[in-house]
Enzyme design. Structure first.
Site, mmCIF file in Angstrom:
data_model
loop_
_atom_site.group_PDB
_atom_site.id
_atom_site.type_symbol
_atom_site.label_atom_id
_atom_site.label_comp_id
_atom_site.label_asym_id
_atom_site.label_seq_id
_atom_site.Cartn_x
_atom_site.Cartn_y
_atom_site.Cartn_z
ATOM 1 N N HIS A 1 0.815 -1.218 0.000
ATOM 2 C CA HIS A 1 0.000 0.000 0.000
ATOM 3 C C HIS A 1 0.847 1.265 0.000
ATOM 4 O O HIS A 1 0.318 2.364 -0.163
ATOM 5 C CB HIS A 1 -0.932 -0.013 1.223
ATOM 6 C CG HIS A 1 -1.989 1.040 1.208
ATOM 7 N ND1 HIS A 1 -1.952 2.138 2.053
ATOM 8 C CD2 HIS A 1 -3.113 1.187 0.460
ATOM 9 C CE1 HIS A 1 -3.006 2.898 1.829
ATOM 10 N NE2 HIS A 1 -3.729 2.355 0.870
ATOM 11 N N ARG B 1 -10.878 11.753 9.074
ATOM 12 C CA ARG B 1 -11.962 11.946 8.111
ATOM 13 C C ARG B 1 -13.051 10.887 8.221
ATOM 14 O O ARG B 1 -14.231 11.160 8.063
ATOM 15 C CB ARG B 1 -11.371 11.972 6.700
ATOM 16 C CG ARG B 1 -12.334 12.449 5.629
ATOM 17 C CD ARG B 1 -12.754 11.334 4.687
ATOM 18 N NE ARG B 1 -11.616 10.649 4.113
ATOM 19 C CZ ARG B 1 -11.692 9.461 3.547
ATOM 20 N NH1 ARG B 1 -12.844 8.819 3.492
ATOM 21 N NH2 ARG B 1 -10.625 8.870 3.054
ATOM 22 N N HIS C 1 -7.287 12.946 2.452
ATOM 23 C CA HIS C 1 -6.635 11.645 2.289
ATOM 24 C C HIS C 1 -5.204 11.620 2.826
ATOM 25 O O HIS C 1 -4.621 10.558 2.980
ATOM 26 C CB HIS C 1 -6.643 11.276 0.794
ATOM 27 C CG HIS C 1 -6.319 9.856 0.498
ATOM 28 N ND1 HIS C 1 -5.106 9.469 -0.047
ATOM 29 C CD2 HIS C 1 -7.035 8.723 0.666
ATOM 30 C CE1 HIS C 1 -5.099 8.156 -0.210
ATOM 31 N NE2 HIS C 1 -6.252 7.673 0.212
#
Length: 410
Positions: A147, A276, A304
């Site tokens: 990732h 978030r 993000h």
């Protein structure tokens, strides 16, 4: 068969937002900006060698990242390019540059994550194309999803080889980079670049580094390092020193981290969390988390970026990362947390980016002790503070200024 009252898939309604004739309901058009140093006509490698560079998407154009890879593909002095690819767009300029680099005889390694949710088919198609064009495609470590977002360029300069790298909090995807807030760091720092080179050696199966100099990877080290950083703040607070933690992420779930933050609050550490999405921590609980505040920013752009700030008794440490604070990120994925060393870049992150989120009273929601969210409202219309609009205005101001590059005349 499942009976559902109301709409089945809200995503289908996205088409309504594209209907013509409703411009008064949409945000005013915004063009991501290009900072003067990127448009000064300089060689991108000379620019990075002059000092670390931070890019903040979507306020800054993704073109800087695309230019970095494209320049590497066409520069005759570049010998190798290595990248991780998690999510890519169907018409990706990054992929075209990698193909061009392979056709130009450079060593190109692309680590493609096939299990990127919703992008599996897209990634498989790109992986096949890259392989046909001579790119060395690898698929990471068995049992772990890759990732992290990293790219490495190896360039011959005189009689020496020099590395350049880009590390980011978001994907190499120009489409999402226009609506997701993410940070990217360009650097030629030898220690940091050596770590990135060792990361790719590990991911491609050539070596397993004994130690890391600058980056903090998962699944082996990140969780323990964050716990240690939180406990360091606890020690500063108990010694009567200023202790502060500010962290921004998508999700906060991992139990040991949450327990450490509760302990920090009881010790007197001031903790601000910008989360978030999912947050399993409860702020403001008497005797548990009075010194913790949690907000969520939901507005024009999707938040993000992952930013971790620790005051360290007056010697702040800032990390950026691809990882949220979840079990899967710490223990089931290859992730990277990397430091921001340049004082000007650290100041920009704290005084502009984090400060904008913390001061937002238009897009921010506050998490209350009972687990409910309450939207912030400005005291008056003239005191409205929209972090997204604030950062748009700042970036437009910077884009209009002359280029200033450390150690170089422009």
């Amino acid at each position: 068969v499942v009976s559902v009252e109301g709409p089945v898939n809200y995503g289908d309604w996205m088409a309504l937002a594209r209907l013509p004739g409703y411009d008064h309901l949409r945000y005013p058009p915004f063009t991501p900006q290009v900072r003067p140093q990127w448009s000064a006509g300089l060689n991108v490698f000379d620019l990075i060698a002059a000092g670390d560079l931070l890019v903040h998407h979507p306020y800054e154009s993704f073109a800087s990242v695309a230019e970095f890879i494209e320049s590497a593909a066409t520069d005759p002095q570049v010998l190798a390019i290595k990248m991780t690819l998690y999510r890519t767009s169907p018409e990706s300029p990054i992929m075209r540059s990698l193909v061009k680099a392979a056709n130009n005889g450079k060593q190109v390694v692309a680590l493609v994550e096939l299990k990127a949710r919703f992008d599996e088919a897209n990634n498989i198609q790109w992986a096949r194309l890259l392989e046909r064009e001579g790119v060395h495609v690898v698929y990471g470590i068995v049992g772990l999803k890759t990732h992290c977002k990293a790219s490495l360029v190896v360039r011959r300069e005189g009689k020496q080889l020099r590395r350049y790298c880009h590390l980011g909090t978001g994907n190499y995807n120009p489409t999402t980079a226009s609506i997701y807030t993410d940070l990217g760091l360009f650097t030629a720092d030898p220690s940091l670049c050596e770590d990135v080179a060792n990361l790719f050696n590990m991911l491609t199966g050539f070596a397993n580094p004994a130690e890391w100099k600058r980056i903090v990877p998962a699944p082996k080290a990140m969780h323990a390092r964050l716990l240690r950083l939180i406990r360091n703040e606890i020690q500063h607070a108990r010694a009567g020193q200023k202790a502060r933690i500010i962290c921004k992420m998508n999700s906060l779930v991992e139990p040991a981290i949450i327990a450490a933050l509760y302990e920090a609050s009881r010790a007197g550490v001031s903790v601000d969390l910008i989360v978030r999405g999912i947050c399993c921590l409860r702020p403001g609980v008497p005797g548990v988390s009075e010194n913790i505040r949690v907000i969520s920013i939901v507005g024009r752009f999707l938040e993000h970026s992952r930013i971790f700030y620790f005051s360290q008794g007056g010697d702040p440490l800032i990390y950026l990362s691809s990882a949220d604070w979840m079990q899967r990120n710490f223990f089931s994925r290859v992730e990277v947390m990397f430091p921001v060393d340049d004082p000007d870049l650290r100041k920009r992150i704290t005084d502009e980016i984090l400060a904008a989120s913390l001061n937002d009273n238009v897009n921010a929601w506050e998490l209350r002790p009972d687990g409910t969210w309450k939207r912030r409202t400005p005291p008056s219309p003239g005191q409205a503070y929209d972090s997204h609009q604030r950062l748009i205005a700042l970036e437009e101001k910077y884009a209009a200024q002359p280029a200033v590059i450390k150690g170089m005349k422009t």
